[in-house]
Design an enzyme around this catalytic site. Sequence first.
Site, PDB file in Angstrom:
ATOM      1  N   LYS A 213      -3.316 -17.319   4.056  1.00  0.00           N
ATOM      2  CA  LYS A 213      -1.954 -17.854   4.213  1.00  0.00           C
ATOM      3  C   LYS A 213      -2.031 -19.273   4.779  1.00  0.00           C
ATOM      4  CE  LYS A 213       0.211 -13.349   4.945  1.00  0.00           C
ATOM      5  NZ  LYS A 213       1.266 -13.119   3.976  1.00  0.00           N
ATOM      6  N   HIS A 282      -5.646  -7.785   9.927  1.00  0.00           N
ATOM      7  CA  HIS A 282      -4.792  -8.971   9.917  1.00  0.00           C
ATOM      8  C   HIS A 282      -4.521  -9.535  11.318  1.00  0.00           C
ATOM      9  CE1 HIS A 282      -4.331  -7.968   5.824  1.00  0.00           C
ATOM     10  NE2 HIS A 282      -3.282  -7.180   5.914  1.00  0.00           N
TER      11      HIS A 282
HETATM   12  C1  BG6 Z   1      -1.412  -5.233   3.626  1.00  0.00           C
HETATM   13  C2  BG6 Z   1      -1.059  -3.916   4.223  1.00  0.00           C
HETATM   14  O1  BG6 Z   1      -2.737  -5.548   3.892  1.00  0.00           O
HETATM   15  O2  BG6 Z   1      -0.567  -6.234   4.155  1.00  0.00           O
HETATM   16  C3  BG6 Z   1       0.389  -3.602   3.974  1.00  0.00           C
HETATM   17  O3  BG6 Z   1      -1.868  -2.913   3.667  1.00  0.00           O
HETATM   18  C4  BG6 Z   1       1.283  -4.716   4.401  1.00  0.00           C
HETATM   19  O4  BG6 Z   1       0.766  -2.393   4.596  1.00  0.00           O
HETATM   20  C5  BG6 Z   1       0.790  -6.046   3.861  1.00  0.00           C
HETATM   21  O5  BG6 Z   1       2.579  -4.453   3.921  1.00  0.00           O
HETATM   22  C6  BG6 Z   1       1.562  -7.194   4.476  1.00  0.00           C
HETATM   23  O6  BG6 Z   1       1.205  -8.382   3.848  1.00  0.00           O
HETATM   24  P1  BG6 Z   1       2.221  -9.594   3.738  1.00  0.00           P
HETATM   25  O7  BG6 Z   1       1.422 -10.679   3.124  1.00  0.00           O
HETATM   26  O8  BG6 Z   1       3.361  -9.129   2.916  1.00  0.00           O
HETATM   27  O9  BG6 Z   1       2.627  -9.896   5.152  1.00  0.00           O
END
Ligand code: BG6
Length: 544
Positions: A213, A282
């Site tokens: 990102k 994350h």
């Molecule tokens: C994924 C998860 O890695 O990231 C999901 O498995 C989550 O549960 C998603 O919804 C969120 O990603 P973003 O980019 O939409 O914030």
Amino acid sequence: MPDDFQNPHPLEPDVSKSLLPQSCQLVIFGAAGDLSWRKLLPAVYNLNIDGVLPTHFAVVGFGLPAEGHLSSDPDEYIRGRAKDGITRFSRQPLDESHWADFARALFFVPGSFNDARAYAQLKAKMEAVDQQFGIPGSRVYYLAVPPTLVGTCVEHLKTAGLIADPQELRSFTRVIVEKPIGRDLDSARDIMRVVGACFAESQTYRIDHYLGKETVQNLLVLRFANSIFEPLWNQKYIDHVQITVAEEEGLAQYDPKTGEMIATRAGYYEGVGALRDMVQNHLLQVLCLVAMEPPWSLKPDVVRDAKVGVLNCLRRMTPAEVEKNVVRAQYIEGDIQGRRVPGYRKEVRESFEVMKKPLPPESVHSTTETFVALKLFIDNWRWADVPFYLRTGKRMPKRASEVAIQFKDVPPVLFNAQPEVPLDPVVLSLRVQPEEGLAMRIASKLPGPKVHIYPVKMEFNYSSSFGGTSPEAYERLILDVMAGDATLFMRRDGVEAAWQFVMPILEHWERMHVRDLPEYQCGTWGPVEADRIIVPDGRRWRTL
Ligand code: BG6
């Protein structure tokens, strides 16, 4: 983009393009699944529109579509699925002329990941596609499959002779492994061992799309390309840090018109939960970029050494500390933006019906957490005793992710001399999504004869400063893999270190055998219990 906008200091933005191979085949395992539909195929489509893909390029999907969904022509099946995903989720809208160009390079092989015959069919298809598109065997395998299947896939690839030697000069074979890698430290080690037996480390890309990102990458630029922040970036000046990743989405997606369930991630998410799904990867990766020591270059191992340095200093929690510093919860029925949405347990039950699979006994009364909040410490010189508060949840009022750095109060003299009306502290908030940008809240004098102090915000917004929309994380990361740039990918020791931090929490939860979790209504910011890890410290969760 403003006319006068120039980029006088490109931070290697064109590395990917300049190293991009002339040809590549992207083979998506799990192409019939949710990730491929929502993210991967739209990402590749956007790369196609932007004209940045290798000249000779094709996508081959592999996997088993849901019962009754496969048409007689598998290629038409994946094209239909891709078109639907692009129409719903693509950054740039579907354009018929690009679509035709994209669709002609999109293929599908139906098959089960543990069926050797399916790999023979996959091989035949890949060779035919190589021929048709003039690709001399260069491949990226994207394993968009649950962690339990990763080992099976790579072993079959190896047996089928589909992995080229890393020393091969004319072509390359690389593998992308999706998170979460494993469901605990031991299974992660097992997966990485099996992958390591089939692919060299230089061929392996452990993806965490948060690292792709723009705003997350901008953390490094903010910290290390501006002289004013780094001197303050430590326990002397920073009171605490909050990292929030809030999602509006839940387990399932519904058609806005009919209210019918159109997609569900229950097959993956149930029994996994927010700690494994979001925090272990994350949130901890973002934390690393906030807290790491300055790397001396952007070389993959230099950056990754600095990140692992943070993970290795995370204070491991005792069971008593887990009780005190970690809160988990599950959403129950509620309203999001005027729409009634079901609770998690109901969604799980209905999802299994839709998937036509028996509901596992442990899911009847599921205790999978959809929300986690925790307080952690990094035991090193820079961060000693600075609390980091992390929280993430599904079905919150809106999608909003940010990193907020709250600086310490000014001394209680002069403008801050009245304890009953303390000054608002300076806060630097980095909005990861949406409305990417950053803001700094500072104290200012209200115009007028008296000294009244008021907090004001200095704002930077990506779209108003640079125009356009930022590429999706997956776009950048898929290009990086084709270019052979591993900087934004996780190294094996990093994955292990993140699991090592999370394990005491998981183990404690497992020992607890709770029957019910704290609850929060859909459309709220989490359970009231989340306050107990921050309010006693004299702080509060930020309102986003
Ligand atoms: C994924 C998860 O890695 O990231 C999901 O498995 C989550 O549960 C998603 O919804 C969120 O990603 P973003 O980019 O939409 O914030």
